[in-house]
Design a protein around this motif. Structure first.
Motif, PDB file in Angstrom:
ATOM      1  N   GLU A 169     -11.891  -5.847 -23.185  1.00 18.07           N
ATOM      2  CA  GLU A 169     -10.658  -6.418 -22.568  1.00 18.07           C
ATOM      3  C   GLU A 169     -10.929  -7.422 -21.580  1.00 18.07           C
ATOM      4  O   GLU A 169     -10.361  -8.439 -21.612  1.00 18.07           O
ATOM      5  CB  GLU A 169      -9.947  -5.223 -21.843  1.00 18.07           C
ATOM      6  N   TYR A 170     -12.145  -7.256 -20.753  1.00 18.06           N
ATOM      7  CA  TYR A 170     -12.443  -8.471 -19.858  1.00 18.06           C
ATOM      8  C   TYR A 170     -12.750  -9.699 -20.852  1.00 18.06           C
ATOM      9  O   TYR A 170     -12.391 -10.636 -20.507  1.00 18.06           O
ATOM     10  CB  TYR A 170     -13.842  -7.896 -19.113  1.00 18.06           C
ATOM     11  N   GLN A 171     -13.611  -9.521 -21.794  1.00 14.94           N
ATOM     12  CA  GLN A 171     -14.083 -10.752 -22.655  1.00 14.94           C
ATOM     13  C   GLN A 171     -12.849 -11.374 -23.298  1.00 14.94           C
ATOM     14  O   GLN A 171     -12.385 -12.470 -23.260  1.00 14.94           O
ATOM     15  CB  GLN A 171     -14.800 -10.380 -23.894  1.00 14.94           C
ATOM     16  N   ALA A 172     -11.905 -10.388 -23.687  1.00 19.96           N
ATOM     17  CA  ALA A 172     -10.489 -11.112 -24.196  1.00 19.96           C
ATOM     18  C   ALA A 172      -9.849 -12.001 -23.058  1.00 19.96           C
ATOM     19  O   ALA A 172      -8.996 -13.170 -23.407  1.00 19.96           O
ATOM     20  CB  ALA A 172      -9.581 -10.062 -24.679  1.00 19.96           C
ATOM     21  N   SER A 173      -9.792 -11.250 -21.648  1.00 20.26           N
ATOM     22  CA  SER A 173      -9.079 -11.979 -20.840  1.00 20.26           C
ATOM     23  C   SER A 173      -9.729 -13.406 -20.332  1.00 20.26           C
ATOM     24  O   SER A 173      -9.234 -14.450 -20.114  1.00 20.26           O
ATOM     25  CB  SER A 173      -9.101 -11.209 -19.474  1.00 20.26           C
ATOM     26  N   ILE A 174     -11.020 -13.417 -20.527  1.00 12.47           N
ATOM     27  CA  ILE A 174     -11.961 -14.642 -20.356  1.00 12.47           C
ATOM     28  C   ILE A 174     -11.565 -15.822 -21.365  1.00 12.47           C
ATOM     29  O   ILE A 174     -11.343 -16.949 -21.030  1.00 12.47           O
ATOM     30  CB  ILE A 174     -13.501 -14.279 -20.155  1.00 12.47           C
ATOM     31  N   ASN A 175     -11.371 -15.171 -22.483  1.00 14.38           N
ATOM     32  CA  ASN A 175     -11.076 -16.071 -23.734  1.00 14.38           C
ATOM     33  C   ASN A 175      -9.621 -16.528 -23.616  1.00 14.38           C
ATOM     34  O   ASN A 175      -9.507 -17.971 -23.743  1.00 14.38           O
ATOM     35  CB  ASN A 175     -11.123 -15.319 -25.175  1.00 14.38           C
ATOM     36  N   PHE A 176      -8.833 -15.986 -23.229  1.00 15.76           N
ATOM     37  CA  PHE A 176      -7.311 -16.222 -22.857  1.00 15.76           C
ATOM     38  C   PHE A 176      -7.410 -17.248 -21.864  1.00 15.76           C
ATOM     39  O   PHE A 176      -6.780 -18.410 -21.957  1.00 15.76           O
ATOM     40  CB  PHE A 176      -6.372 -15.004 -22.617  1.00 15.76           C
ATOM     41  N   LEU A 177      -8.054 -16.987 -20.770  1.00 11.87           N
ATOM     42  CA  LEU A 177      -8.077 -18.290 -19.644  1.00 11.87           C
ATOM     43  C   LEU A 177      -8.805 -19.302 -20.025  1.00 11.87           C
ATOM     44  O   LEU A 177      -8.344 -20.571 -19.446  1.00 11.87           O
ATOM     45  CB  LEU A 177      -9.009 -17.532 -18.327  1.00 11.87           C
ATOM     46  N   GLY A 178      -9.880 -19.347 -20.768  1.00 13.61           N
ATOM     47  CA  GLY A 178     -10.574 -20.502 -21.448  1.00 13.61           C
ATOM     48  C   GLY A 178      -9.331 -21.274 -22.301  1.00 13.61           C
ATOM     49  O   GLY A 178      -9.511 -22.556 -22.175  1.00 13.61           O
ATOM     50  N   GLY A 179      -8.709 -20.697 -23.067  1.00  8.88           N
ATOM     51  CA  GLY A 179      -7.565 -21.226 -23.710  1.00  8.88           C
ATOM     52  C   GLY A 179      -6.483 -22.014 -22.824  1.00  8.88           C
ATOM     53  O   GLY A 179      -6.206 -23.096 -23.102  1.00  8.88           O
ATOM     54  N   LYS A 180      -6.123 -21.271 -21.761  1.00 11.52           N
ATOM     55  CA  LYS A 180      -5.392 -21.998 -20.819  1.00 11.52           C
ATOM     56  C   LYS A 180      -6.071 -23.221 -20.093  1.00 11.52           C
ATOM     57  O   LYS A 180      -5.218 -24.298 -19.934  1.00 11.52           O
ATOM     58  CB  LYS A 180      -5.071 -20.695 -19.697  1.00 11.52           C
ATOM     59  N   PHE A 181      -7.121 -23.079 -19.616  1.00 12.49           N
ATOM     60  CA  PHE A 181      -7.947 -24.442 -19.171  1.00 12.49           C
ATOM     61  C   PHE A 181      -8.115 -25.512 -20.065  1.00 12.49           C
ATOM     62  O   PHE A 181      -7.823 -26.670 -20.058  1.00 12.49           O
ATOM     63  CB  PHE A 181      -9.188 -23.884 -18.593  1.00 12.49           C
TER      64      PHE A 181
ATOM     65  N   ALA B 281      -5.983 -10.361 -13.448  1.00 14.76           N
ATOM     66  CA  ALA B 281      -6.291  -9.210 -14.314  1.00 14.76           C
ATOM     67  C   ALA B 281      -7.931  -9.339 -14.780  1.00 14.76           C
ATOM     68  O   ALA B 281      -8.542  -8.160 -14.748  1.00 14.76           O
ATOM     69  CB  ALA B 281      -5.442  -9.592 -15.561  1.00 14.76           C
ATOM     70  N   THR B 282      -8.555 -10.449 -14.606  1.00 15.34           N
ATOM     71  CA  THR B 282      -9.814 -10.547 -14.872  1.00 15.34           C
ATOM     72  C   THR B 282     -10.738  -9.700 -13.690  1.00 15.34           C
ATOM     73  O   THR B 282     -11.756  -9.242 -13.950  1.00 15.34           O
ATOM     74  CB  THR B 282     -10.384 -12.164 -15.228  1.00 15.34           C
ATOM     75  N   LEU B 283     -10.067 -10.208 -12.382  1.00 14.05           N
ATOM     76  CA  LEU B 283     -10.841  -9.600 -11.375  1.00 14.05           C
ATOM     77  C   LEU B 283     -10.935  -8.147 -11.369  1.00 14.05           C
ATOM     78  O   LEU B 283     -11.978  -7.338 -11.026  1.00 14.05           O
ATOM     79  CB  LEU B 283     -10.363 -10.049 -10.064  1.00 14.05           C
ATOM     80  N   ALA B 284      -9.591  -7.657 -11.881  1.00 16.92           N
ATOM     81  CA  ALA B 284      -9.707  -6.305 -11.844  1.00 16.92           C
ATOM     82  C   ALA B 284     -10.329  -5.453 -12.886  1.00 16.92           C
ATOM     83  O   ALA B 284     -10.984  -4.308 -12.587  1.00 16.92           O
ATOM     84  CB  ALA B 284      -8.112  -5.834 -11.966  1.00 16.92           C
ATOM     85  N   ARG B 285     -10.450  -6.125 -14.112  1.00 20.81           N
ATOM     86  CA  ARG B 285     -11.249  -5.760 -15.180  1.00 20.81           C
ATOM     87  C   ARG B 285     -12.855  -5.621 -14.714  1.00 20.81           C
ATOM     88  O   ARG B 285     -13.614  -4.776 -14.910  1.00 20.81           O
ATOM     89  CB  ARG B 285     -10.919  -6.490 -16.407  1.00 20.81           C
ATOM     90  N   SER B 286     -13.142  -6.787 -13.770  1.00 19.35           N
ATOM     91  CA  SER B 286     -14.470  -7.024 -13.477  1.00 19.35           C
ATOM     92  C   SER B 286     -14.774  -5.661 -12.417  1.00 19.35           C
ATOM     93  O   SER B 286     -15.991  -5.046 -12.401  1.00 19.35           O
ATOM     94  CB  SER B 286     -14.641  -8.216 -12.816  1.00 19.35           C
ATOM     95  N   GLN B 287     -13.838  -5.384 -11.315  1.00 20.67           N
ATOM     96  CA  GLN B 287     -14.055  -4.333 -10.438  1.00 20.67           C
ATOM     97  C   GLN B 287     -14.135  -3.119 -10.902  1.00 20.67           C
ATOM     98  O   GLN B 287     -14.905  -2.042 -10.763  1.00 20.67           O
ATOM     99  CB  GLN B 287     -13.018  -4.355  -9.471  1.00 20.67           C
ATOM    100  N   ARG B 288     -13.282  -2.849 -12.155  1.00 18.90           N
ATOM    101  CA  ARG B 288     -13.362  -1.621 -13.065  1.00 18.90           C
ATOM    102  C   ARG B 288     -14.611  -1.205 -13.581  1.00 18.90           C
ATOM    103  O   ARG B 288     -15.101  -0.258 -13.764  1.00 18.90           O
ATOM    104  CB  ARG B 288     -12.245  -1.640 -14.060  1.00 18.90           C
TER     105      ARG B 288
END
Length: 134
Positions: free
Chosen positions: A110-122, A15-22
């Motif tokens: 939305e990209y920043q939200a995805s990055i924050n979510f991934l940061g929480g997962k890590f 999802a992060t990659l798709a948002r980056s390409q978008r």
């Protein structure tokens, strides 16, 4: 027991990659706002995410370092031309700057939200690996 990052992170890296390409596609639209005959494009994010979900379970395992990675980047097939909301200005360009800016800002959030979510997962994985309690 091995940790499966695919299971731990789920679809969020795709999802992060798709948002980056978008973001790249939307920035290209903005950059070409004055280019005659330029047609605005966008990525169908929901379709790209569905394809990423289905391809996540269908990845081929490689048993040797020289095997080819056969995963297909499906985001290119999800890049579509946008139907213009404004009448033709005479130069054939379909970029609506207000629409593009709004979509770019929304995608950035939305990209920043995805990055924050991934940061929480890590962060959670790091705690689990370190044996620290929650």
């Amino acid at each position: 027991m091995a940790i499966s990052f695919d299971r731990a992170l789920g679809i969020h890296p795709q999802a992060t990659l798709a948002r980056s390409q978008r973001a790249e596609v939307l920035a290209t639209n903005i950059a070409n706002a004055d280019t005659p005959n330029y047609k605005a494009r966008d990525i169908d994010f929901s379709k790209a995410l569905e394809q990423a979900k289905s391809s996540q379970s269908k990845r081929l395992a490689t048993t040797h370092e020289k095997h080819f990675d056969l995963s297909i980047n499906s985001l290119e097939s999800n890049t579509l031309y946008r139907i213009p909301n404004q009448p033709d200005t005479g130069d054939g360009n379909t970029v609506d700057m207000q629409l593009e800016r709004g979509k770019y800002v929304q995608n950035a959030m939305e990209y920043q939200a995805s990055i924050n979510f991934l940061g929480g997962k890590f962060k959670g994985l790091k705690k689990a690996l370190g044996g620290q309690g929650a």
